[in-house]
Design a protein around this motif. Structure first.
Motif, PDB file in Angstrom:
ATOM      1  N   VAL A 131      48.783  94.686  53.283  1.00  0.00           N
ATOM      2  CA  VAL A 131      49.032  93.364  53.884  1.00  0.00           C
ATOM      3  C   VAL A 131      50.491  92.978  53.685  1.00  0.00           C
ATOM      4  O   VAL A 131      51.173  92.523  54.626  1.00  0.00           O
ATOM      5  CB  VAL A 131      48.074  92.315  53.266  1.00  0.00           C
ATOM      6  N   THR A 132      51.000  93.176  52.475  1.00  0.00           N
ATOM      7  CA  THR A 132      52.390  92.823  52.182  1.00  0.00           C
ATOM      8  C   THR A 132      53.346  93.659  53.025  1.00  0.00           C
ATOM      9  O   THR A 132      54.340  93.147  53.560  1.00  0.00           O
ATOM     10  CB  THR A 132      52.686  93.022  50.680  1.00  0.00           C
ATOM     11  N   ARG A 133      53.033  94.923  53.163  1.00  0.00           N
ATOM     12  CA  ARG A 133      53.881  95.800  53.992  1.00  0.00           C
ATOM     13  C   ARG A 133      53.892  95.316  55.440  1.00  0.00           C
ATOM     14  O   ARG A 133      54.943  95.271  56.077  1.00  0.00           O
ATOM     15  CB  ARG A 133      53.368  97.233  53.905  1.00  0.00           C
ATOM     16  N   HIS A 134      52.731  94.946  55.925  1.00  0.00           N
ATOM     17  CA  HIS A 134      52.645  94.446  57.295  1.00  0.00           C
ATOM     18  C   HIS A 134      53.463  93.163  57.444  1.00  0.00           C
ATOM     19  O   HIS A 134      54.186  92.992  58.438  1.00  0.00           O
ATOM     20  CB  HIS A 134      51.178  94.197  57.675  1.00  0.00           C
ATOM     21  N   GLN A 135      53.386  92.275  56.433  1.00  0.00           N
ATOM     22  CA  GLN A 135      54.162  91.035  56.480  1.00  0.00           C
ATOM     23  C   GLN A 135      55.657  91.330  56.444  1.00  0.00           C
ATOM     24  O   GLN A 135      56.439  90.719  57.167  1.00  0.00           O
ATOM     25  CB  GLN A 135      53.777  90.130  55.307  1.00  0.00           C
ATOM     26  N   ILE A 136      56.063  92.276  55.588  1.00  0.00           N
ATOM     27  CA  ILE A 136      57.487  92.631  55.494  1.00  0.00           C
ATOM     28  C   ILE A 136      57.968  93.220  56.816  1.00  0.00           C
ATOM     29  O   ILE A 136      59.071  92.897  57.294  1.00  0.00           O
ATOM     30  CB  ILE A 136      57.724  93.602  54.326  1.00  0.00           C
ATOM     31  N   GLU A 137      57.172  94.071  57.430  1.00  0.00           N
ATOM     32  CA  GLU A 137      57.565  94.650  58.718  1.00  0.00           C
ATOM     33  C   GLU A 137      57.705  93.552  59.774  1.00  0.00           C
ATOM     34  O   GLU A 137      58.622  93.578  60.603  1.00  0.00           O
ATOM     35  CB  GLU A 137      56.550  95.707  59.152  1.00  0.00           C
ATOM     36  N   GLY A 138      56.796  92.566  59.735  1.00  0.00           N
ATOM     37  CA  GLY A 138      56.897  91.448  60.680  1.00  0.00           C
ATOM     38  C   GLY A 138      58.171  90.649  60.441  1.00  0.00           C
ATOM     39  O   GLY A 138      58.877  90.267  61.395  1.00  0.00           O
ATOM     40  N   LEU A 139      58.467  90.383  59.143  1.00  0.00           N
ATOM     41  CA  LEU A 139      59.699  89.663  58.822  1.00  0.00           C
ATOM     42  C   LEU A 139      60.927  90.455  59.250  1.00  0.00           C
ATOM     43  O   LEU A 139      61.919  89.882  59.732  1.00  0.00           O
ATOM     44  CB  LEU A 139      59.753  89.351  57.331  1.00  0.00           C
ATOM     45  N   ALA A 140      60.876  91.769  59.087  1.00  0.00           N
ATOM     46  CA  ALA A 140      62.012  92.610  59.503  1.00  0.00           C
ATOM     47  C   ALA A 140      62.207  92.529  61.018  1.00  0.00           C
ATOM     48  O   ALA A 140      63.351  92.453  61.499  1.00  0.00           O
ATOM     49  CB  ALA A 140      61.775  94.057  59.068  1.00  0.00           C
ATOM     50  N   ARG A 141      61.088  92.520  61.762  1.00  0.00           N
ATOM     51  CA  ARG A 141      61.219  92.394  63.223  1.00  0.00           C
ATOM     52  C   ARG A 141      61.802  91.036  63.598  1.00  0.00           C
ATOM     53  O   ARG A 141      62.660  90.934  64.482  1.00  0.00           O
ATOM     54  CB  ARG A 141      59.854  92.584  63.886  1.00  0.00           C
ATOM     55  N   GLU A 142      61.319  89.997  62.887  1.00  0.00           N
ATOM     56  CA  GLU A 142      61.860  88.661  63.162  1.00  0.00           C
ATOM     57  C   GLU A 142      63.345  88.603  62.834  1.00  0.00           C
ATOM     58  O   GLU A 142      64.142  88.033  63.586  1.00  0.00           O
ATOM     59  CB  GLU A 142      61.115  87.607  62.339  1.00  0.00           C
ATOM     60  N   LEU A 143      63.748  89.190  61.711  1.00  0.00           N
ATOM     61  CA  LEU A 143      65.150  89.189  61.305  1.00  0.00           C
ATOM     62  C   LEU A 143      65.989  89.959  62.321  1.00  0.00           C
ATOM     63  O   LEU A 143      67.094  89.534  62.678  1.00  0.00           O
ATOM     64  CB  LEU A 143      65.287  89.808  59.911  1.00  0.00           C
ATOM     65  N   LYS A 144      65.460  91.063  62.799  1.00  0.00           N
ATOM     66  CA  LYS A 144      66.179  91.844  63.810  1.00  0.00           C
ATOM     67  C   LYS A 144      66.334  91.018  65.079  1.00  0.00           C
ATOM     68  O   LYS A 144      67.409  90.996  65.691  1.00  0.00           O
ATOM     69  CB  LYS A 144      65.415  93.132  64.088  1.00  0.00           C
ATOM     70  N   GLY A 145      65.249  90.321  65.433  1.00  0.00           N
ATOM     71  CA  GLY A 145      65.336  89.465  66.618  1.00  0.00           C
ATOM     72  C   GLY A 145      66.354  88.360  66.423  1.00  0.00           C
ATOM     73  O   GLY A 145      67.125  88.031  67.352  1.00  0.00           O
ATOM     74  N   LEU A 146      66.376  87.752  65.212  1.00  0.00           N
ATOM     75  CA  LEU A 146      67.377  86.718  64.925  1.00  0.00           C
ATOM     76  C   LEU A 146      68.782  87.300  64.997  1.00  0.00           C
ATOM     77  O   LEU A 146      69.709  86.657  65.508  1.00  0.00           O
ATOM     78  CB  LEU A 146      67.127  86.107  63.552  1.00  0.00           C
ATOM     79  N   GLY A 147      68.952  88.507  64.497  1.00  0.00           N
ATOM     80  CA  GLY A 147      70.262  89.150  64.549  1.00  0.00           C
ATOM     81  C   GLY A 147      70.704  89.362  65.994  1.00  0.00           C
ATOM     82  O   GLY A 147      71.875  89.158  66.333  1.00  0.00           O
ATOM     83  N   GLN A 148      69.754  89.755  66.828  1.00  0.00           N
ATOM     84  CA  GLN A 148      70.094  89.959  68.238  1.00  0.00           C
ATOM     85  C   GLN A 148      70.441  88.629  68.898  1.00  0.00           C
ATOM     86  O   GLN A 148      71.379  88.538  69.701  1.00  0.00           O
ATOM     87  CB  GLN A 148      68.931  90.627  68.967  1.00  0.00           C
ATOM     88  N   GLU A 149      69.675  87.585  68.545  1.00  0.00           N
ATOM     89  CA  GLU A 149      69.985  86.270  69.102  1.00  0.00           C
ATOM     90  C   GLU A 149      71.365  85.793  68.653  1.00  0.00           C
ATOM     91  O   GLU A 149      72.138  85.255  69.451  1.00  0.00           O
ATOM     92  CB  GLU A 149      68.923  85.245  68.690  1.00  0.00           C
ATOM     93  N   ILE A 150      71.665  85.996  67.369  1.00  0.00           N
ATOM     94  CA  ILE A 150      72.987  85.602  66.859  1.00  0.00           C
ATOM     95  C   ILE A 150      74.067  86.381  67.593  1.00  0.00           C
ATOM     96  O   ILE A 150      75.114  85.838  67.976  1.00  0.00           O
ATOM     97  CB  ILE A 150      73.072  85.808  65.339  1.00  0.00           C
ATOM     98  N   GLY A 151      73.829  87.665  67.806  1.00  0.00           N
ATOM     99  CA  GLY A 151      74.808  88.477  68.543  1.00  0.00           C
ATOM    100  C   GLY A 151      74.981  87.964  69.961  1.00  0.00           C
ATOM    101  O   GLY A 151      76.115  87.880  70.473  1.00  0.00           O
TER     102      GLY A 151
END
Length: 151
Positions: A107-127
């Motif tokens: 469950v924690t791994r799944h949550q971390i992967e979701g957070l990583a996707r969100e962070l990547k999306g935020l990074g793309q938005e910032i870019g």
């Protein structure tokens, strides 16, 4: 009459003589049996029975000692079985905890992967925002330069 005839007649005839002979034979046989049955410190039947009784008593004692040992071994086996049952229960509890921990990790791994996707999306938005800002800022710079040339 002869002396033998007189003795036979005195004993009651031939029947009496045969009774005396049978009695003597019975007496001899009884003495032999008595000799075999009476203890004589060796080969008599009584000595053999005494030896058999002694061996039976020793065998009975040995059987009793073996029974005591068997009971002690049985108690040891019972203690070992109790320990094995307790160990088995401990192993079962550990397996349950490991299963729960593995599920928590998943469950924690799944949550971390979701957070990583969100962070990547935020990074793309910032870019995207930066590149838009740079374009818009570039336009402002170009306008300011063109205004400066006019002035």
């Amino acid at each position: 009459m002869s002396g033998a005839a007189e003795v036979i007649t005195a004993l009651g005839g031939l029947t009496g003589l045969s009774t005396v002979v049978a009695s003597v034979a019975t007496l001899i046989q009884a003495r032999r049996i008595r000799a075999q049955v009476s203890p004589n410190h060796g080969s008599s039947l009584a000595d053999a029975v005494n030896r058999t009784d002694e061996q039976s008593a020793r065998a009975s004692d040995a059987i009793e000692r073996l029974g005591e040992k068997l009971e002690a071994h049985s108690e040891a086996i019972t203690r070992i079985e109790s320990t094995l049952i307790a160990s088995s229960q401990s192993v079962s509890r550990i397996e349950i905890e490991q299963t729960k921990t593995a599920a928590d990790v998943m469950v924690t791994r799944h949550q971390i992967e979701g957070l990583a996707r969100e962070l990547k999306g935020l990074g793309q938005e910032i870019g995207d925002i930066r590149s838009t800002r740079d374009r818009e800022h570039g336009d402002y710079d170009a306008r300011i330069r063109s205004l400066e040339r006019r002035a």
